[in-house]
Design a protein around this motif. Structure first.
Motif, short mmCIF file in Angstrom:
data_model
loop_
_atom_site.label_atom_id
_atom_site.label_comp_id
_atom_site.label_asym_id
_atom_site.label_seq_id
_atom_site.Cartn_x
_atom_site.Cartn_y
_atom_site.Cartn_z
N ILE A 3 0.87 -1.17 0.00
CA ILE A 3 0.00 0.00 0.00
C ILE A 3 0.91 1.22 0.00
O ILE A 3 1.64 1.47 0.97
N THR A 4 0.90 1.94 -1.10
CA THR A 4 1.73 3.13 -1.23
C THR A 4 1.42 4.11 -0.11
O THR A 4 0.26 4.41 0.15
N GLY A 5 2.45 4.57 0.56
CA GLY A 5 2.27 5.51 1.65
C GLY A 5 2.10 4.86 3.01
O GLY A 5 1.96 5.55 4.01
N SER A 6 2.12 3.52 3.04
CA SER A 6 2.00 2.85 4.33
C SER A 6 3.39 2.52 4.86
O SER A 6 4.37 2.51 4.13
N THR A 12 -1.29 -2.01 12.02
CA THR A 12 -1.67 -2.11 13.43
C THR A 12 -2.53 -0.89 13.78
O THR A 12 -2.81 -0.04 12.92
N ASP A 13 -2.91 -0.77 15.03
CA ASP A 13 -3.69 0.39 15.49
C ASP A 13 -2.81 1.60 15.80
O ASP A 13 -3.32 2.69 16.01
N LEU A 14 -1.51 1.41 15.84
CA LEU A 14 -0.61 2.48 16.26
C LEU A 14 -0.76 3.79 15.47
O LEU A 14 -0.75 4.86 16.08
N PRO A 15 -0.92 3.77 14.14
CA PRO A 15 -1.05 5.04 13.43
C PRO A 15 -2.21 5.92 13.94
O PRO A 15 -2.13 7.14 13.90
N HIS A 16 -3.26 5.29 14.43
CA HIS A 16 -4.41 6.06 14.93
C HIS A 16 -4.09 6.80 16.23
O HIS A 16 -4.73 7.80 16.55
N PHE A 17 -3.11 6.29 16.96
CA PHE A 17 -2.77 6.88 18.25
C PHE A 17 -1.45 7.65 18.24
O PHE A 17 -1.12 8.33 19.19
N PRO A 41 -4.19 7.60 8.58
CA PRO A 41 -4.56 6.35 9.25
C PRO A 41 -5.94 5.82 8.86
O PRO A 41 -6.11 4.62 8.66
N ALA A 42 -6.92 6.70 8.71
CA ALA A 42 -8.27 6.24 8.35
C ALA A 42 -8.28 5.62 6.95
O ALA A 42 -8.94 4.61 6.72
N ARG A 43 -7.54 6.23 6.03
CA ARG A 43 -7.49 5.69 4.67
C ARG A 43 -6.74 4.36 4.65
O ARG A 43 -7.16 3.41 3.98
N SER A 44 -5.67 4.30 5.36
CA SER A 44 -4.90 3.05 5.45
C SER A 44 -5.77 1.92 5.99
O SER A 44 -5.79 0.82 5.43
N ALA A 45 -6.50 2.18 7.05
CA ALA A 45 -7.39 1.18 7.63
C ALA A 45 -8.48 0.77 6.64
O ALA A 45 -8.83 -0.41 6.55
#
Length: 85
Positions: A3-6, A12-17, A41-45
């Motif tokens: 995933i480009t940009g990931s 994991t949940d870490l990007p949200h926090f 983070p929302a787009r990645s998820a």
């Protein structure tokens, strides 16, 4: 799958926090981008959930998953290659 940009920890949940927890300011920018990515983070998820569901639908439930058949205009960040071996 890529995933480009990931980043490595984008799955994991870490990007949200990370942002509210101050990691963006605490870590060097290149390390932050490598580990958490530059994609929101929302787009990645959203991308991860869509492809994980398509994968499990196809291989566990035997349902056709068009998302796995070809690149998707809905998820241009996603790139995957099937391999056997």
């Amino acid at each position: 799958m890529r995933i480009t940009g990931s980043g490595h920890l984008a799955f994991t949940d870490l990007p949200h926090f990370a942002e509210p927890g101050g990691l963006r300011d605490a870590w060097p920018a290149d390390l932050y981008a490598e580990l958490l990515g530059t994609l929101a983070p929302a787009r990645s998820a959203e991308v991860i959930r869509a492809y994980a569901r398509a994968f499990f639908d196809r291989f566990l439930l035997g349902r056709r998953s068009p998302l796995l058949d070809a690149p998707s205009a809905r998820f241009p960040e996603a790139d995957f290659r099937w391999s056997r071996g």
